[in-house]
Enzyme design. Structure first.
Site, PDB file in Angstrom:
ATOM      1  N   TYR A   1      37.803  13.204 -17.571  1.00  0.00           N
ATOM      2  CA  TYR A   1      36.643  13.884 -18.167  1.00  0.00           C
ATOM      3  C   TYR A   1      36.790  13.988 -19.678  1.00  0.00           C
ATOM      4  O   TYR A   1      37.902  14.025 -20.206  1.00  0.00           O
ATOM      5  CB  TYR A   1      36.544  15.324 -17.625  1.00  0.00           C
TER       6      TYR A   1
ATOM      7  N   TYR B   1      37.296  21.790 -10.898  1.00  0.00           N
ATOM      8  CA  TYR B   1      36.080  22.141 -11.651  1.00  0.00           C
ATOM      9  C   TYR B   1      36.518  22.372 -13.098  1.00  0.00           C
ATOM     10  O   TYR B   1      37.175  23.371 -13.394  1.00  0.00           O
ATOM     11  CB  TYR B   1      35.443  23.405 -11.073  1.00  0.00           C
TER      12      TYR B   1
ATOM     13  N   ASP C   1      28.177  17.253 -12.409  1.00  0.00           N
ATOM     14  CA  ASP C   1      27.183  18.299 -12.631  1.00  0.00           C
ATOM     15  C   ASP C   1      25.915  17.653 -13.184  1.00  0.00           C
ATOM     16  O   ASP C   1      25.966  16.597 -13.802  1.00  0.00           O
ATOM     17  CB  ASP C   1      27.701  19.323 -13.642  1.00  0.00           C
TER      18      ASP C   1
END
Ligand SMILES: [Zn+2]
Ligand SMILES: [Zn+2]
Length: 443
Positions: free
Chosen positions: A333, A405, A266
């Protein structure tokens, strides 16, 4: 088959140059060019015919006349002169199959050399274009005379040009991935160049938020420039693409670049760790032996504090394909989440237990629906670790299948991602900061 008889049969019907006559017997004998085959056949026939003529056999003179006209044979013409015979005028002045184009080899070589002038390359390939009618005519010719040893006209042109261009440039022919393709049309007498792209791969780290991966055109003016974007045509002044590609484009003296990456983070996420694999494709490069070490330095100095590249190396189109396939590679992440209400240590423990090893059903998030198909996908979470930061904030480390996501894993995206952090704790959570820590793939 009697080779001489067959050659004479062809010449009796059609005018043929040395190349085109010889080409019909290309698979007979080695280490000679077709024009040598052709002229040898014509000379042999001239000897045979002269012998017949000296024995007062009328066929001899007839044969010499065919060789002098349809065979364009200087030897046959001279022989007729010595025999005090009339040299007939040729009906056709050009070879039936090539229309005399084999005579223009040299000028086309010069045109080809002029076209590649200024381009650096190590390998090349010659492509030949001929009008369809030329190929059809030759096929019909082969069929009519039942010729089983011939070579195609395109093939002969390609071989001849390839050989001379290799000699003149000192470069080698490559049939798989040549740097340059010289496309020659002997019938239009032109040569044009197809320059294959240069691919440079590496990994990039994005050290700051709010830089998109690729150039992002202004939605209002679509790149033309308007008041909304301050005349730049862009929504963001910089991108990973621009910060890296421009240096390469300049060094390779190319026309434009394409940026390929294995997925994208992103805009507001950093890309840390060892970075994300990417390949930059430079079209029509004039330079290929560029110093990647120097380019790496230049990119990293120019984008200091923002983007950093490493492991630069020359790549191929196959690497781009591999990158695209690798979008589903494992990712790691780190995410800072904020909850509406305070949570307990037990809550966090429960989250780790419930989501480690979980399969997430995820419908395309609302925020990307305008550019992605709306469908439900399943993605696996290998490991989730949660650390309390403050009363309402926690740090999540997630190792998962690529394509998940993670912001929606936290928010739940109005029930479109199941299970999700907000629902599991019955405590609405949102993402404050997101970093990609690792992309696990061999590049
Ligand atoms: Zn010809
Ligand atoms: Zn604009």
């Amino acid at each position: 088959m009697d080779v001489l008889e067959k050659a004479f049969e062809l010449l009796s019907k059609y005018p043929l140059c040395d190349h085109c006559l010889g080409r019909q017997f290309a698979l007979l004998g080695y280490s000679m060019e077709n024009n040598v085959r052709g002229s040898s056949l014509k000379i042999s026939l001239t000897l045979q015919a002269t012998d017949l003529a000296k024995e007062k056999n009328l066929d001899g003179v007839k044969q010499l006349k065919v060789l002098a006209t349809n065979g364009f044979s200087r030897e046959a013409q001279e022989t007729l002169k010595h025999l005090k015979k009339r040299i007939p005028k040729a009906l056709e002045e050009k070879c039936y199959l090539c229309e005399g184009k084999f005579e223009h080899l040299n000028s086309l070589i010069e045109k080809s050399l002029a076209a590649i002038d200024g381009y650096e390359f190590t390998t090349f390939l010659v492509g030949i274009e001929v009008p369809i009618k030329v190929e059809e005519r030759e096929d019909e010719f082969k069929g009519t005379f039942n010729l089983g040893y011939s070579e195609g006209i395109k093939h002969e042109f390609g071989r001849l040009f390839g050989k001379v261009l290799a000699e003149r440039t000192g470069k080698t022919a490559d049939y798989l991935i040549p740097d340059l393709v010289v496309v020659i049309n002997p019938f239009r007498e032109n040569a044009r160049l197809q320059v294959n792209p240069l691919f440079v791969g590496g990994r990039y780290r994005k050290l700051v938020r709010d830089i998109p991966q690729s150039k992002w055109f202004c939605s209002n003016c679509r790149g033309r420039g308007c008041d909304k974007c301050g005349g730049t045509g862009k929504l963001y002044p910089e991108s990973v693409e621009e910060l890296t590609s421009n240096v390469l484009l300049e060094a390779a003296e190319g026309q434009k670049t394409l940026f390929h990456a294995s997925g994208r983070e992103d805009i507001d996420a950093r890309m840390l760790g060892t970075g994300r694999p990417f390949v930059i494709e430079v079209s029509e490069p004039k330079k290929r032996s560029i110093d990647l070490k120097e380019i790496k330095e230049k990119i990293n100095v120019g984008a200091v504090g923002k983007v950093e590249v490493s492991k630069l190396r020359f790549a191929t189109k196959d690497v781009v394909r591999h990158l695209k396939k690798g979008e589903g590679a494992q990712k790691e992440y780190r995410l800072l989440a904020e909850f509406e209400n305070p949570f307990s240590d037990e809550d966090l423990k429960m989250l780790e237990e419930k989501l480690t090893g979980a399969t997430i059903k995820q419908q395309t998030p609302i925020r990307v629906m305008h550019r992605r198909a709306d469908l439900i996908r399943e993605r696996y979470i290998y490991k989730l670790k949660v650390k309390k930061v403050s009363l309402k904030r926690a740090l999540l480390e997630i190792r998962c299948q690529g394509g998940l996501y993670v912001k929606e894993l936290v928010s739940g995206d109005e029930g479109r991602t199941i299970p999700n952090v907000s629902d599991l704790l019955n405590n609405r959570a949102k993402t404050l900061k997101l970093d990609v820590l690792k992309i696990i793939m061999d590049d």
